[in-house]
Design a protein around this motif. Structure first.
Motif, PDB file in Angstrom:
ATOM      1  N   ASN A 148       4.399  -2.457 -20.048  1.00 42.44           N
ATOM      2  CA  ASN A 148       5.608  -2.560 -19.222  1.00 42.44           C
ATOM      3  C   ASN A 148       5.390  -2.076 -17.784  1.00 42.44           C
ATOM      4  OD1 ASN A 148       7.307  -3.442 -21.429  1.00 42.44           O
ATOM      5  ND2 ASN A 148       7.181  -1.328 -22.206  1.00 42.44           N
ATOM      6  N   VAL A 149       4.150  -2.073 -17.338  1.00 41.15           N
ATOM      7  CA  VAL A 149       3.866  -1.553 -16.002  1.00 41.15           C
ATOM      8  C   VAL A 149       4.550  -2.406 -14.938  1.00 41.15           C
ATOM      9  CG1 VAL A 149       1.745  -2.905 -15.653  1.00 41.15           C
ATOM     10  CG2 VAL A 149       2.023  -0.683 -14.511  1.00 41.15           C
ATOM     11  N   ARG A 150       5.000  -1.741 -13.877  1.00 44.20           N
ATOM     12  CA  ARG A 150       5.630  -2.455 -12.763  1.00 44.20           C
ATOM     13  C   ARG A 150       5.201  -1.818 -11.452  1.00 44.20           C
ATOM     14  NH1 ARG A 150       9.930   0.710 -10.863  1.00 44.20           N
ATOM     15  NH2 ARG A 150      10.711  -1.018  -9.614  1.00 44.20           N
ATOM     16  N   GLN A 151       5.175  -2.620 -10.432  1.00 43.12           N
ATOM     17  CA  GLN A 151       4.901  -2.129  -9.082  1.00 43.12           C
ATOM     18  C   GLN A 151       6.170  -1.494  -8.539  1.00 43.12           C
ATOM     19  OE1 GLN A 151       3.512  -5.221  -6.493  1.00 43.12           O
ATOM     20  NE2 GLN A 151       2.417  -3.814  -5.142  1.00 43.12           N
ATOM     21  N   ASP A 152       6.060  -0.279  -8.021  1.00 42.29           N
ATOM     22  CA  ASP A 152       7.238   0.469  -7.588  1.00 42.29           C
ATOM     23  C   ASP A 152       7.267   0.569  -6.066  1.00 42.29           C
ATOM     24  OD1 ASP A 152       9.331   2.191  -7.136  1.00 42.29           O
ATOM     25  OD2 ASP A 152       8.749   3.649  -8.663  1.00 42.29           O
ATOM     26  N   PRO A 153       8.110  -0.206  -5.397  1.00 45.10           N
ATOM     27  CA  PRO A 153       8.163  -0.154  -3.926  1.00 45.10           C
ATOM     28  C   PRO A 153       8.643   1.193  -3.403  1.00 45.10           C
ATOM     29  CG  PRO A 153       9.950  -1.507  -4.802  1.00 45.10           C
ATOM     30  CD  PRO A 153       9.044  -1.210  -5.943  1.00 45.10           C
ATOM     31  N   ASP A 154       9.419   1.931  -4.206  1.00 41.92           N
ATOM     32  CA  ASP A 154       9.875   3.243  -3.759  1.00 41.92           C
ATOM     33  C   ASP A 154       8.696   4.208  -3.594  1.00 41.92           C
ATOM     34  OD1 ASP A 154      12.515   2.461  -3.716  1.00 41.92           O
ATOM     35  OD2 ASP A 154      12.947   3.200  -5.731  1.00 41.92           O
ATOM     36  N   SER A 186      -2.848   2.794  -6.737  1.00 42.75           N
ATOM     37  CA  SER A 186      -4.199   2.250  -6.900  1.00 42.75           C
ATOM     38  C   SER A 186      -4.277   0.843  -6.318  1.00 42.75           C
ATOM     39  CB  SER A 186      -4.573   2.204  -8.388  1.00 42.75           C
ATOM     40  OG  SER A 186      -4.564   3.484  -8.960  1.00 42.75           O
ATOM     41  N   HIS A 187      -3.218   0.074  -6.490  1.00 41.59           N
ATOM     42  CA  HIS A 187      -3.169  -1.289  -5.946  1.00 41.59           C
ATOM     43  C   HIS A 187      -3.083  -1.271  -4.424  1.00 41.59           C
ATOM     44  CE1 HIS A 187      -0.887  -4.945  -4.682  1.00 41.59           C
ATOM     45  NE2 HIS A 187      -1.773  -5.537  -5.464  1.00 41.59           N
ATOM     46  N   ASP A 188      -2.351  -0.327  -3.884  1.00 41.32           N
ATOM     47  CA  ASP A 188      -2.241  -0.185  -2.434  1.00 41.32           C
ATOM     48  C   ASP A 188      -3.612   0.170  -1.873  1.00 41.32           C
ATOM     49  OD1 ASP A 188      -0.784   0.059   0.052  1.00 41.32           O
ATOM     50  OD2 ASP A 188      -1.036   2.223  -0.154  1.00 41.32           O
ATOM     51  N   CYS A 189      -3.991  -0.413  -0.771  1.00 40.98           N
ATOM     52  CA  CYS A 189      -5.351  -0.231  -0.250  1.00 40.98           C
ATOM     53  C   CYS A 189      -5.487   0.963   0.692  1.00 40.98           C
ATOM     54  CB  CYS A 189      -5.812  -1.506   0.453  1.00 40.98           C
ATOM     55  SG  CYS A 189      -6.186  -2.845  -0.716  1.00 40.98           S
ATOM     56  N   ARG A 190      -4.537   1.884   0.655  1.00 39.73           N
ATOM     57  CA  ARG A 190      -4.627   3.045   1.533  1.00 39.73           C
ATOM     58  C   ARG A 190      -5.570   4.108   0.967  1.00 39.73           C
ATOM     59  NH1 ARG A 190       0.304   6.898   3.462  1.00 39.73           N
ATOM     60  NH2 ARG A 190      -0.686   7.751   5.310  1.00 39.73           N
ATOM     61  N   GLY A 234      -4.308  -7.744  -3.651  1.00 41.44           N
ATOM     62  CA  GLY A 234      -4.212  -8.993  -4.386  1.00 41.44           C
ATOM     63  C   GLY A 234      -2.952  -9.050  -5.226  1.00 41.44           C
ATOM     64  N   PRO A 235      -2.747 -10.152  -5.944  1.00 40.77           N
ATOM     65  CA  PRO A 235      -1.579 -10.256  -6.820  1.00 40.77           C
ATOM     66  C   PRO A 235      -1.562  -9.112  -7.824  1.00 40.77           C
ATOM     67  CG  PRO A 235      -2.654 -12.383  -6.574  1.00 40.77           C
ATOM     68  CD  PRO A 235      -3.567 -11.386  -5.957  1.00 40.77           C
ATOM     69  N   PHE A 236      -0.410  -8.503  -7.999  1.00 40.53           N
ATOM     70  CA  PHE A 236      -0.325  -7.313  -8.847  1.00 40.53           C
ATOM     71  C   PHE A 236      -0.725  -7.595 -10.294  1.00 40.53           C
ATOM     72  CE2 PHE A 236       2.048  -4.000 -11.228  1.00 40.53           C
ATOM     73  CZ  PHE A 236       1.450  -2.881 -10.657  1.00 40.53           C
ATOM     74  N   PRO A 237      -0.291  -8.707 -10.919  1.00 37.18           N
ATOM     75  CA  PRO A 237      -0.717  -8.981 -12.304  1.00 37.18           C
ATOM     76  C   PRO A 237      -2.231  -9.099 -12.435  1.00 37.18           C
ATOM     77  CG  PRO A 237       1.170 -10.340 -11.724  1.00 37.18           C
ATOM     78  CD  PRO A 237       0.692  -9.721 -10.445  1.00 37.18           C
TER      79      PRO A 237
END
Length: 395
Positions: free
Chosen positions: A58-64, A147-151, A29-32
């Protein structure tokens, strides 16, 4: 070994013991919106709302992190190549120097906990090159991203809440604490929940500093191994020889029997006597009957609670014996194996025959080895669990 490229590919397999199933944790879902859900869940768990708000500010989604998570090709390497990449003369020499430098700490660990220095040195070497390469990923962002990633959210979501607890205790800076891309922190790379449960002040300064204090890191790692079932003063892995005509269908981690029975079948230690006769053990041949062969004792299985990769665990366990004086293994002349697409083709074929291979991932894991061994036996081949191009062609 040329630095962190292989190192970080290894780390995702660490610390899987006790994780909730991925199906039980929300993800995606949307990260926020996802972060808002984490905040609500943290507060329901009794964590202070103001602390929770500051943690996520200040949390951010990290694609790396996601890109690193998808790079797992190193596990497709066969044991001999894999172990030669990880075990360098430099790592051996640094291991011996660190064993001397921290002898008092290792003596204490062996006396009080029973975890040998070779095991701790091995993990210390492979995970951070004895503390030199600890990772520069923001720990909070890595854990929330995974945690957000569904793997595998069931592994990482609880670690987010543990990280908030560490922050509340003053032991984690949400914006400044860094480590591996999978969220591990410090010299022996421990996840936040493991730090909460097993973090130990080894140097007596009143803090648990896993990034800067070898005594703290080593004591904490030993405590975690103890909690996973490490048995004090017992062996873990030993190189062996087997007699001509040995029945390879008896091999594999699932084929345990007392050491005395293996001895009666002609199994011998390559450079010394076998362990106590009453100990249960398994004969493993990570690259088939023509490659190196080992006797794996109960403590070997404990290492899978730290790391789920067969080739990694076998390499780490073997390196620990090297650091304690064992010679280089006899590499033998193993038959060519399968990798990449050909391994996946074999796994698909085996799955189509009704075998559980643990997923079509191109990695020769424990379930694929069992399936290969059973098929080899059915075809009248030496059932050593090592898949070859000839076996794939037969199928």
């Amino acid at each position: 070994m040329r630095g962190a490229a292989i190192l970080w590919a290894l780390l995702i397999f660490l610390h899987t013991a006790g994780a909730a199933t991925a199906q039980s944790a929300p993800c995606g879902g949307p990260f926020p919106d996802f972060v808002d859900g984490l905040k609500r869940d943290a507060e329901r768990r009794g964590l202070d709302p103001a602390t929770v708000a500051r943690f996520f500010a200040n949390v951010r989604q990290d694609p790396d992190v996601i890109r690193a998570d998808r790079r797992q090709g190193v596990f497709q390497l066969p044991f001999v190549e894999f172990s030669r990449r990880l075990i360098s003369q430099n790592r051996i020499e640094n291991g011996r120097r660190n064993a001397q430098r921290h002898a008092a700490v290792f003596d204490r660990i062996e006396r009080e906990i029973g975890v040998p220095r070779g095991i701790l040195l091995s993990f210390w070497a492979f995970e951070t090159d004895y503390g030199a390469v600890q990772g520069d990923y923001n720990t909070r962002d890595a854990l929330v991203t995974l945690s957000h990633d569904c793997r595998r959210p069931g592994l990482f979501r609880p670690q987010v809440f543990a990280a908030i607890e560490l922050y509340a205790q003053g032991d984690l800076d949400p914006d400044g604490t860094t480590g591996a891309w999978a969220g591990e922190i410090g010299m022996v790379q421990m996840l936040p929940r493991d730090i909460l449960e097993h973090g130990t002040d080894g140097d007596g300064d009143g803090r648990v500093s896993l990034k800067t204090s070898p005594p703290d890191a080593l004591l904490s790692g030993a405590k975690m191994l103890e909690s996973l079932g490490w048995r004090a003063n017992e062996p873990w892995l030993q190189e062996i020889t087997v007699p001509r005509g040995f029945d390879w269908a008896l091999s594999g981690l699932e084929g345990t029997r007392p050491v005395s029975e293996w001895a009666a079948l002609g199994v011998r230690g390559r450079t010394g006597p076998l362990g106590p006769g009453a100990l249960q053990a398994s004969v493993i041949a990570p690259q088939g009957r023509l490659g190196p062969t080992f006797l794996a004792y109960p403590n070997f299985n404990v290492l899978f609670e730290w790391n789920q990769s067969f080739v990694y665990v076998t390499t780490a366990a073997y390196f620990a014996t090297r650091l304690e004086g064992a010679p280089v293994y006899d590499a033998g002349t193993p038959e060519p194996g399968l990798s990449g697409d050909r391994m996946k083709a074999l796994q698909r074929k085996l799955a189509g025959m009704g075998y559980d291979v643990g997923g079509v991932d191109g990695i020769l894991g424990a379930k694929t080895r069992i399936a290969v061994r059973e098929v080899q036996a059915r075809l009248g081949l030496p059932a050593d669990g090592w898949p070859t191009p000839a076996l794939l062609d037969r199928l």
